[in-house]
Design an enzyme around this catalytic site. Sequence first.
Site, PDB file in Angstrom:
ATOM      1  N   GLU A 166      15.948  14.918  21.188  1.00  0.00           N
ATOM      2  CA  GLU A 166      16.419  16.314  21.092  1.00  0.00           C
ATOM      3  C   GLU A 166      17.574  16.534  20.116  1.00  0.00           C
ATOM      4  O   GLU A 166      18.531  17.236  20.446  1.00  0.00           O
ATOM      5  CB  GLU A 166      16.801  16.817  22.488  1.00  0.00           C
ATOM      6  CG  GLU A 166      15.657  16.717  23.480  1.00  0.00           C
ATOM      7  CD  GLU A 166      15.985  17.289  24.866  1.00  0.00           C
ATOM      8  OE1 GLU A 166      17.150  17.622  25.117  1.00  0.00           O
ATOM      9  OE2 GLU A 166      15.059  17.383  25.686  1.00  0.00           O
ATOM     10  N   GLU A 278       6.189  14.189  27.960  1.00  0.00           N
ATOM     11  CA  GLU A 278       6.779  14.758  29.190  1.00  0.00           C
ATOM     12  C   GLU A 278       5.962  15.954  29.670  1.00  0.00           C
ATOM     13  O   GLU A 278       6.493  17.013  29.996  1.00  0.00           O
ATOM     14  CB  GLU A 278       8.232  15.192  28.934  1.00  0.00           C
ATOM     15  CG  GLU A 278       9.112  14.063  28.416  1.00  0.00           C
ATOM     16  CD  GLU A 278      10.581  14.443  28.222  1.00  0.00           C
ATOM     17  OE1 GLU A 278      11.004  15.491  28.741  1.00  0.00           O
ATOM     18  OE2 GLU A 278      11.287  13.682  27.560  1.00  0.00           O
TER      19      GLU A 278
HETATM   20  C1  XIL Z   1      15.503  15.504  33.096  1.00  0.00           C
HETATM   21  C2  XIL Z   1      15.196  14.814  34.410  1.00  0.00           C
HETATM   22  O1  XIL Z   1      13.867  15.076  34.772  1.00  0.00           O
HETATM   23  C3  XIL Z   1      16.136  15.318  35.474  1.00  0.00           C
HETATM   24  O2  XIL Z   1      15.956  14.570  36.675  1.00  0.00           O
HETATM   25  C4  XIL Z   1      17.583  15.220  35.013  1.00  0.00           C
HETATM   26  O3  XIL Z   1      18.439  15.803  35.969  1.00  0.00           O
HETATM   27  C5  XIL Z   1      17.763  15.920  33.677  1.00  0.00           C
HETATM   28  O4  XIL Z   1      16.850  15.373  32.740  1.00  0.00           O
HETATM   29  N1  XIL Z   1      13.843  16.464  28.362  1.00  0.00           N
HETATM   30  C6  XIL Z   1      14.076  15.120  28.464  1.00  0.00           C
HETATM   31  C7  XIL Z   1      14.239  14.514  29.786  1.00  0.00           C
HETATM   32  O5  XIL Z   1      14.025  14.407  27.450  1.00  0.00           O
HETATM   33  O6  XIL Z   1      15.090  13.396  29.780  1.00  0.00           O
HETATM   34  C8  XIL Z   1      14.722  15.512  30.823  1.00  0.00           C
HETATM   35  O7  XIL Z   1      14.705  14.896  32.090  1.00  0.00           O
HETATM   36  C9  XIL Z   1      13.852  16.746  30.800  1.00  0.00           C
HETATM   37  C10 XIL Z   1      13.879  17.404  29.440  1.00  0.00           C
END
Ligand code: XIL
Length: 360
Positions: A166, A278
């Site tokens: 990101e 994701e």
């Molecule tokens: C999220 C997790 O799912 C949560 O449990 C945590 O509190 C915050 O992070 N993009 C990403 C992930 O790359 O690492 C994130 O994961 C969701 C968005």
Amino acid sequence: MKNQLNLNLVELAKKLMVTSVFVILCVIANAQTLRLVAKAKGKFIGSAANSAIFYKDPAIAKDYKNILAKEFNMIVAENEMKMGVLLPSEGNYNWSKADALVAFAEKNNMRLRGHTLVWHNQLPKFISNPITPWTRETLLAEMKNHINAVVGRYKGKVKEWDVVNEALNDPPAKGIRMTSIWAKVIGEDFIDSAFVYAHQADPKADLYYNDYNIEYNFNTKTQSLLSLVKRLKQQHIPIHGVGLQSHSNYNLKDSEIANLSKFVDSLAVLGMKVALTEVDLGIPKGAVNDSTLNVQANSYAKLTQLFMNKSAIKSMVFWGFTDAYTWLEERPKPKEQPLLFDKNLIKKQAYYSVYNTIKN
Ligand code: XIL
């Protein structure tokens, strides 16, 4: 005596029948898993795992682990490999949770993704709020140490890393997110250094840049991503792939799938592997019903079909597998129930859509 023998034979035959039916049922049940159909097509199908659930009520933990191992041949830690979890305070690594997931993956023969080495969120305080301000040199050295420690520990086990997560600005802005501590202190080329250090630490690992809101719409962030990849390639930085987080809505539009398809092709032309990293398709809060669940299942079918059609995409990873544990439920978010299994770990229509699309 003879009667006795006959009786025993009848009993034996009965037992054999029962056992064979049981074995056949087991074979059928086992054949119906995502990982088996995906493997047959040369693809990886994965889930984020949250080790907090491993330590919950033993009954829940057992069911959770069983499904994870049975259905998926790839796994990624939802939080356990982030810097703030691994290194809560300066110099004090806590490997226990990440190690537990790595052991679970090895035991169950699952490919491991590593998430994530350099990100602006979930950082230890000593990085984001240092007592002595960082300089470019001191922060680069800290980043290098961290990458060496983590990639070194899991060398040969984690096959692919989200090296940088990101780093790009959200639309309508372009370019690098300069509010990130890494970009602010080191400069935009923190990205280059992160990839170089990761490659030095494990030359065999595949190294990914991972981001969201670049894949379904062609926007300024999509453009920034393509420019970034081109620049890194020109400068011979060891980047091997792009991770598309693919979080979205339950009602994916055909135009969004078409954009994703074109974008994957552009990345493949640049020599990039592409991973869907994701995936989850949330339904607006309060709007879960048979009809929206049906639309969600159709969206999953479309996305899975794209995954199957593109040779550049070898893996599709869901951000969890059960609606009982999704990041959408963690803090108030406008969406819910985005995954393949419901809150009672029962397969949803979405599951069958993914399964049938991979199989056919
Ligand atoms: C999220 C997790 O799912 C949560 O449990 C945590 O509190 C915050 O992070 N993009 C990403 C992930 O790359 O690492 C994130 O994961 C969701 C968005």
